[in-house]
Design an enzyme around this catalytic site. Structure first.
Site, PDB file in Angstrom:
ATOM      1  N   ARG A  90     -87.872 -13.801  47.248  1.00 16.32           N
ATOM      2  CA  ARG A  90     -88.466 -13.021  46.163  1.00 16.32           C
ATOM      3  C   ARG A  90     -89.889 -13.432  45.797  1.00 16.32           C
ATOM      4  O   ARG A  90     -90.780 -12.594  45.673  1.00 16.32           O
ATOM      5  CB  ARG A  90     -87.649 -13.162  44.863  1.00 16.32           C
ATOM      6  CG  ARG A  90     -86.518 -12.224  44.707  1.00 16.32           C
ATOM      7  CD  ARG A  90     -85.394 -12.943  44.000  1.00 16.32           C
ATOM      8  NE  ARG A  90     -84.954 -14.006  44.862  1.00 16.32           N
ATOM      9  CZ  ARG A  90     -84.064 -13.830  45.836  1.00 16.32           C
ATOM     10  NH1 ARG A  90     -83.497 -12.667  45.989  1.00 16.32           N
ATOM     11  NH2 ARG A  90     -83.727 -14.819  46.654  1.00 16.32           N
ATOM     12  N   THR A  91     -90.081 -14.716  45.593  1.00 18.32           N
ATOM     13  CA  THR A  91     -91.373 -15.140  45.033  1.00 18.32           C
ATOM     14  C   THR A  91     -92.497 -14.848  46.025  1.00 18.32           C
ATOM     15  O   THR A  91     -93.509 -14.231  45.672  1.00 18.32           O
ATOM     16  CB  THR A  91     -91.321 -16.638  44.675  1.00 18.32           C
ATOM     17  OG1 THR A  91     -90.146 -16.870  43.901  1.00 18.32           O
ATOM     18  CG2 THR A  91     -92.543 -17.049  43.880  1.00 18.32           C
TER      19      THR A  91
ATOM     20  N   LYS B 103     -98.627 -32.370  60.608  1.00 15.46           N
ATOM     21  CA  LYS B 103     -99.500 -33.364  61.271  1.00 15.46           C
ATOM     22  C   LYS B 103     -99.939 -34.437  60.289  1.00 15.46           C
ATOM     23  O   LYS B 103    -100.719 -35.315  60.624  1.00 15.46           O
ATOM     24  CB  LYS B 103    -100.744 -32.667  61.833  1.00 15.46           C
ATOM     25  CG  LYS B 103    -100.446 -31.557  62.818  1.00 15.46           C
ATOM     26  CD  LYS B 103    -101.755 -30.832  63.179  1.00 15.46           C
ATOM     27  CE  LYS B 103    -101.467 -29.476  63.782  1.00 15.46           C
ATOM     28  NZ  LYS B 103    -102.660 -28.612  63.731  1.00 15.46           N
TER      29      LYS B 103
ATOM     30  N   ARG C  31     -95.683 -23.026  46.718  1.00 10.76           N
ATOM     31  CA  ARG C  31     -94.361 -23.621  46.422  1.00 10.76           C
ATOM     32  C   ARG C  31     -94.232 -24.907  47.215  1.00 10.76           C
ATOM     33  O   ARG C  31     -94.610 -24.947  48.387  1.00 10.76           O
ATOM     34  CB  ARG C  31     -93.240 -22.652  46.802  1.00 10.76           C
ATOM     35  CG  ARG C  31     -91.858 -23.289  46.715  1.00 10.76           C
ATOM     36  CD  ARG C  31     -90.750 -22.305  46.891  1.00 10.76           C
ATOM     37  NE  ARG C  31     -90.625 -21.435  45.726  1.00 10.76           N
ATOM     38  CZ  ARG C  31     -89.631 -20.550  45.548  1.00 10.76           C
ATOM     39  NH1 ARG C  31     -88.694 -20.430  46.468  1.00 10.76           N
ATOM     40  NH2 ARG C  31     -89.587 -19.806  44.466  1.00 10.76           N
TER      41      ARG C  31
ATOM     42  N   HIS D 176     -91.083 -23.314  37.339  1.00 10.26           N
ATOM     43  CA  HIS D 176     -91.245 -22.075  38.113  1.00 10.26           C
ATOM     44  C   HIS D 176     -91.821 -21.036  37.140  1.00 10.26           C
ATOM     45  O   HIS D 176     -91.145 -20.107  36.727  1.00 10.26           O
ATOM     46  CB  HIS D 176     -89.894 -21.642  38.673  1.00 10.26           C
ATOM     47  CG  HIS D 176     -89.948 -20.584  39.730  1.00 10.26           C
ATOM     48  ND1 HIS D 176     -91.087 -19.836  40.005  1.00 10.26           N
ATOM     49  CD2 HIS D 176     -88.988 -20.148  40.601  1.00 10.26           C
ATOM     50  CE1 HIS D 176     -90.819 -18.975  40.981  1.00 10.26           C
ATOM     51  NE2 HIS D 176     -89.557 -19.158  41.364  1.00 10.26           N
TER      52      HIS D 176
HETATM   53  N1   CP Z   1     -86.115 -16.571  42.182  1.00 16.62           N
HETATM   54  C1   CP Z   1     -86.699 -17.185  43.233  1.00 16.62           C
HETATM   55  O1   CP Z   1     -87.543 -18.091  43.089  1.00 16.62           O
HETATM   56  O2   CP Z   1     -86.286 -16.703  44.437  1.00 16.62           O
HETATM   57  P1   CP Z   1     -86.840 -17.172  45.851  1.00 16.62           P
HETATM   58  O3   CP Z   1     -86.438 -18.617  46.037  1.00 16.62           O
HETATM   59  O4   CP Z   1     -86.219 -16.252  46.856  1.00 16.62           O
HETATM   60  O5   CP Z   1     -88.344 -17.062  45.814  1.00 16.62           O
END
Ligand code: CP
Length: 305
Positions: free
Chosen positions: A51-52, A80, A101, A129
């Site tokens: 999603r993100t 590396k 991320r 998040h």
């Molecule tokens: N909600 C969320 O962070 O989903 P993903 O891990 O798929 O990005």
């Protein structure tokens, strides 16, 4: 230049502006289709995501911009031995904004200290998040009409679930929110959330171990997955993973106006028999993620439409 690392990097007023911009994007989508023409988003995902990452990329495409990046650490020069700082300095030469991320808490913060372009934390370990939080706030605003005076039950892995930590920090700044924390004792919310957020700000909260004992009180139930990837011990994960499964029987005493949320991905936490229940908002929530990320990128890039 502004980065988004922690949900409290944005004031309540700034969050309200982003949510209102997202609502305008929903209502007037075409108006924004060239807003980021010539701009590039880099998505640096050192950890898996559906999603993100994809909603960020779709968001930039729908704003008329372009995307580049990688979806795993293995396909980057991190393998590396390149540091996060060097990666960010270099990608900042190629992109106008970066969504990142990383499995290590604090990595996006480190990146923001050397970045020539805005950095967005797209999830750092079990910590924060913030763009999921913006997604959640937009969902609550659309489902409930306002961001105040409700009781929210947060259920599942409250120890490692970064979406919960960020959502608590953000929601605790709104009026009349009561928190019910539903978890097994091994997965309780970290102590710093209790002391630094709830106690310091005199927030109404309570900890329980079953959803049945509080279901009738809740306006929102926010289910979470037990975060397998953060466990040191497989046996503990197996023992705890199915502690909470929301299904029709558990909703027996729930309000007709309940909103069921989940940041997704789900494993077993919500039975698919609830997917067609009008109270199930989790797929609408995933859609809101794209609109709010469009609004966030416009804001951080300083683009006015
Ligand atoms: N909600 C969320 O962070 O989903 P993903 O891990 O798929 O990005």
């Amino acid at each position: 230049m502004k980065h988004l690392i922690d949900p409290t990097d944005l004031s309540v007023e700034e969050i309200d502006e982003i949510l209102n911009l997202a609502l305008d994007i929903i209502d007037n989508h075409d108006k924004y289709k060239d807003a980021c023409r010539g701009k590039k988003l880099a998505t640096l995902f050192f950890e898996p995501s559906t999603r993100t990452r994809l909603s960020f990329e779709a968001a930039m495409m729908e704003l008329g911009g372009n995307v580049l990046g990688f979806s795993s650490a293995e396909s980057s020069s991190a393998t590396k031995g390149e540091s996060v700082g060097d990666t960010i300095r270099v990608v900042g030469c190629y992109a106008d904004i970066i969504a990142m991320r990383h499995p290590k808490e604090g990595a996006p913060m480190l990146g923001s200290m050397v970045s020539p372009v805005p950095i967005i934390n797209a999830g750092d370990g079990g910590h924060n998040h913030p763009t999921q939080t913006l997604t959640d706030l937009l969902t609550i605003k659309r489902e409930k009409g306002e961001l105040k005076n409700f009781t929210i039950g947060l259920c599942g892995d409250l120890k490692f679930g970064r979406t919960v930590h960020s959502l608590i920090k953000a929601l605790s700044r709104y009026e009349g929110i009561k928190f019910v924390l539903i978890s097994p004792k091994e997965l309780k919310v970290p102590d710093y959330i209790i002391t630094e957020v709830f106690e310091k700000n005199n927030i109404d909260y309570r900890e329980v171990t079953t959803m049945e004992e509080v279901m009738s009180e809740l306006d929102i139930i926010y289910m979470t997955r037990v975060q397998k990837e953060r466990f040191f011990n497989e046996a503990d994960y197996v023992r705890l993973k199915d502690t909470y499964i929301l299904d029709k029987s558990k909703l027996k005493n729930a309000k007709d106006t309940l909103t069921i949320m989940h940041p997704l991905p789900r494993v077993n936490e919500i039975s698919t028999e609830l997917d067609d229940d009008p109270r199930a908002a989790y797929f609408r929530q995933a859609m809101n993620g794209k609109y709010v990320r469009m609004a966030l990128m416009l804001t951080l890039l300083g683009v006015n439409v």
